[in-house]
Design a protein around this motif. Structure first.
Motif, PDB file in Angstrom:
ATOM      1  N   PRO A 220      14.954  16.852  23.999  1.00 63.56           N
ATOM      2  CA  PRO A 220      15.841  17.646  23.136  1.00 63.56           C
ATOM      3  C   PRO A 220      17.322  17.258  23.220  1.00 63.56           C
ATOM      4  N   LEU A 221      17.643  16.115  23.834  1.00 65.30           N
ATOM      5  CA  LEU A 221      19.033  15.692  23.969  1.00 65.30           C
ATOM      6  C   LEU A 221      19.728  15.718  22.605  1.00 65.30           C
ATOM      7  N   ALA A 222      20.860  16.399  22.538  1.00 58.54           N
ATOM      8  CA  ALA A 222      21.605  16.515  21.278  1.00 58.54           C
ATOM      9  C   ALA A 222      22.874  15.670  21.332  1.00 58.54           C
ATOM     10  N   CYS A 223      23.105  14.948  20.257  1.00 61.38           N
ATOM     11  CA  CYS A 223      24.305  14.140  20.094  1.00 61.38           C
ATOM     12  C   CYS A 223      25.034  14.656  18.863  1.00 61.38           C
ATOM     13  N   VAL A 224      26.323  14.923  19.003  1.00 59.86           N
ATOM     14  CA  VAL A 224      27.128  15.467  17.904  1.00 59.86           C
ATOM     15  C   VAL A 224      28.452  14.703  17.842  1.00 59.86           C
ATOM     16  N   MET A 225      29.207  14.962  16.786  1.00 65.84           N
ATOM     17  CA  MET A 225      30.538  14.357  16.692  1.00 65.84           C
ATOM     18  C   MET A 225      31.540  15.407  16.258  1.00 65.84           C
ATOM     19  N   GLU A 226      32.801  15.192  16.662  1.00 66.39           N
ATOM     20  CA  GLU A 226      33.882  16.080  16.255  1.00 66.39           C
ATOM     21  C   GLU A 226      35.108  15.228  16.018  1.00 66.39           C
ATOM     22  N   GLU A 227      35.972  15.684  15.112  1.00 61.22           N
ATOM     23  CA  GLU A 227      37.173  14.916  14.818  1.00 61.22           C
ATOM     24  C   GLU A 227      38.031  14.855  16.069  1.00 61.22           C
ATOM     25  N   ASN A 228      38.553  13.679  16.340  1.00 58.21           N
ATOM     26  CA  ASN A 228      39.336  13.454  17.559  1.00 58.21           C
ATOM     27  C   ASN A 228      40.754  13.945  17.381  1.00 58.21           C
TER      28      ASN A 228
ATOM     29  N   ARG B 137      53.580   5.027   4.465  1.00 55.96           N
ATOM     30  CA  ARG B 137      53.325   6.300   5.143  1.00 55.96           C
ATOM     31  C   ARG B 137      51.831   6.603   5.235  1.00 55.96           C
ATOM     32  N   ALA B 138      50.996   5.607   4.948  1.00 62.66           N
ATOM     33  CA  ALA B 138      49.545   5.817   5.010  1.00 62.66           C
ATOM     34  C   ALA B 138      49.133   6.043   6.461  1.00 62.66           C
ATOM     35  N   LYS B 139      48.359   7.102   6.666  1.00 61.68           N
ATOM     36  CA  LYS B 139      47.876   7.398   8.013  1.00 61.68           C
ATOM     37  C   LYS B 139      46.589   6.614   8.255  1.00 61.68           C
ATOM     38  N   PRO B 140      46.336   6.245   9.508  1.00 60.46           N
ATOM     39  CA  PRO B 140      45.060   5.591   9.798  1.00 60.46           C
ATOM     40  C   PRO B 140      43.928   6.591   9.555  1.00 60.46           C
ATOM     41  N   PRO B 141      42.722   6.096   9.290  1.00 59.19           N
ATOM     42  CA  PRO B 141      41.607   7.019   9.043  1.00 59.19           C
ATOM     43  C   PRO B 141      41.334   7.866  10.286  1.00 59.19           C
ATOM     44  N   PRO B 142      40.832   9.079  10.104  1.00 61.37           N
ATOM     45  CA  PRO B 142      40.534   9.926  11.265  1.00 61.37           C
ATOM     46  C   PRO B 142      39.427   9.300  12.110  1.00 61.37           C
ATOM     47  N   MET B 143      39.523   9.511  13.398  1.00 62.22           N
ATOM     48  CA  MET B 143      38.513   9.009  14.321  1.00 62.22           C
ATOM     49  C   MET B 143      37.679  10.201  14.813  1.00 62.22           C
TER      50      MET B 143
ATOM     51  N   PRO C  32      35.288   5.370  14.011  1.00 60.79           N
ATOM     52  CA  PRO C  32      35.507   5.803  12.622  1.00 60.79           C
ATOM     53  C   PRO C  32      34.294   6.618  12.162  1.00 60.79           C
ATOM     54  N   LEU C  33      34.477   7.402  11.118  1.00 58.48           N
ATOM     55  CA  LEU C  33      33.446   8.341  10.643  1.00 58.48           C
ATOM     56  C   LEU C  33      32.073   7.698  10.473  1.00 58.48           C
ATOM     57  N   ASP C  34      31.971   6.603   9.747  1.00 62.65           N
ATOM     58  CA  ASP C  34      30.662   6.002   9.472  1.00 62.65           C
ATOM     59  C   ASP C  34      29.952   5.559  10.748  1.00 62.65           C
ATOM     60  N   MET C  35      30.710   4.949  11.646  1.00 62.67           N
ATOM     61  CA  MET C  35      30.107   4.471  12.893  1.00 62.67           C
ATOM     62  C   MET C  35      29.686   5.650  13.776  1.00 62.67           C
ATOM     63  N   ALA C  36      30.517   6.685  13.844  1.00 57.68           N
ATOM     64  CA  ALA C  36      30.176   7.870  14.643  1.00 57.68           C
ATOM     65  C   ALA C  36      28.917   8.535  14.101  1.00 57.68           C
ATOM     66  N   ALA C  37      28.850   8.697  12.784  1.00 60.43           N
ATOM     67  CA  ALA C  37      27.677   9.338  12.161  1.00 60.43           C
ATOM     68  C   ALA C  37      26.414   8.527  12.424  1.00 60.43           C
ATOM     69  N   THR C  38      26.517   7.213  12.372  1.00 60.91           N
ATOM     70  CA  THR C  38      25.364   6.348  12.640  1.00 60.91           C
ATOM     71  C   THR C  38      24.899   6.493  14.077  1.00 60.91           C
ATOM     72  N   LYS C  39      25.835   6.509  15.014  1.00 59.83           N
ATOM     73  CA  LYS C  39      25.469   6.647  16.433  1.00 59.83           C
ATOM     74  C   LYS C  39      24.791   7.991  16.693  1.00 59.83           C
ATOM     75  N   VAL C  40      25.325   9.069  16.112  1.00 61.94           N
ATOM     76  CA  VAL C  40      24.727  10.398  16.266  1.00 61.94           C
ATOM     77  C   VAL C  40      23.284  10.375  15.750  1.00 61.94           C
ATOM     78  N   LYS C  41      23.100   9.803  14.577  1.00 63.88           N
ATOM     79  CA  LYS C  41      21.760   9.744  13.967  1.00 63.88           C
ATOM     80  C   LYS C  41      20.801   8.917  14.832  1.00 63.88           C
ATOM     81  N   GLN C  42      21.266   7.764  15.322  1.00 63.62           N
ATOM     82  CA  GLN C  42      20.420   6.900  16.148  1.00 63.62           C
ATOM     83  C   GLN C  42      20.019   7.578  17.456  1.00 63.62           C
ATOM     84  N   VAL C  43      20.978   8.209  18.119  1.00 64.90           N
ATOM     85  CA  VAL C  43      20.694   8.855  19.410  1.00 64.90           C
ATOM     86  C   VAL C  43      19.732  10.026  19.212  1.00 64.90           C
TER      87      VAL C  43
END
Length: 106
Positions: A98-106, A21-27, A77-88
């Motif tokens: 001033p381009l802003a890049c953010v992430m939100e749970e899918n 019953r393990a759920k996949p990690p949140p995207m 996945p969380l780590d990859m999304a956070a890295t992309k936000v930081k890089q952009v």
């Protein structure tokens, strides 16, 4: 070794693997936010460079950001999304935009 549960009647019982019953990690959806200062061409470069979009795909996302205020670049996945936000965000500041890049749970 997995967990097993009994199936069938007692006289012909067998063991079958229990369903996990393990759920996949949140995207997380990575988004670019519109502003009145970042050139459209720069947004396209960001989408091609950091999200591996074709010129046509990047143009479509850029127009969505321009018209609707935000546009999705991808879902990760969380780590990859956070890295992309930081890089952009770092790349944008490095180029004084001033381009802003953010992430939100899918």
């Amino acid at each position: 070794m997995g967990t097993y549960k009994q199936t069938g009647t007692e006289s012909n019982a067998t063991l079958a693997p229990a369903r996990s019953r393990a759920k996949p990690p949140p995207m997380y959806k990575v988004l670019l936010l519109n502003d009145d200062f970042t050139p459209m061409d720069f947004v396209i470069v960001v989408l091609e460079k950091f999200f591996s979009l074709s010129r046509e795909q990047a143009t479509g996302v850029m127009l969505k950001v321009h018209r609707e205020g935000k546009g999705a670049c991808g879902v990760y996945p969380l780590d990859m999304a956070a890295t992309k936000v930081k890089q952009v965000n770092a790349f944008s500041r490095q180029h004084q935009h001033p381009l802003a890049c953010v992430m939100e749970e899918n």
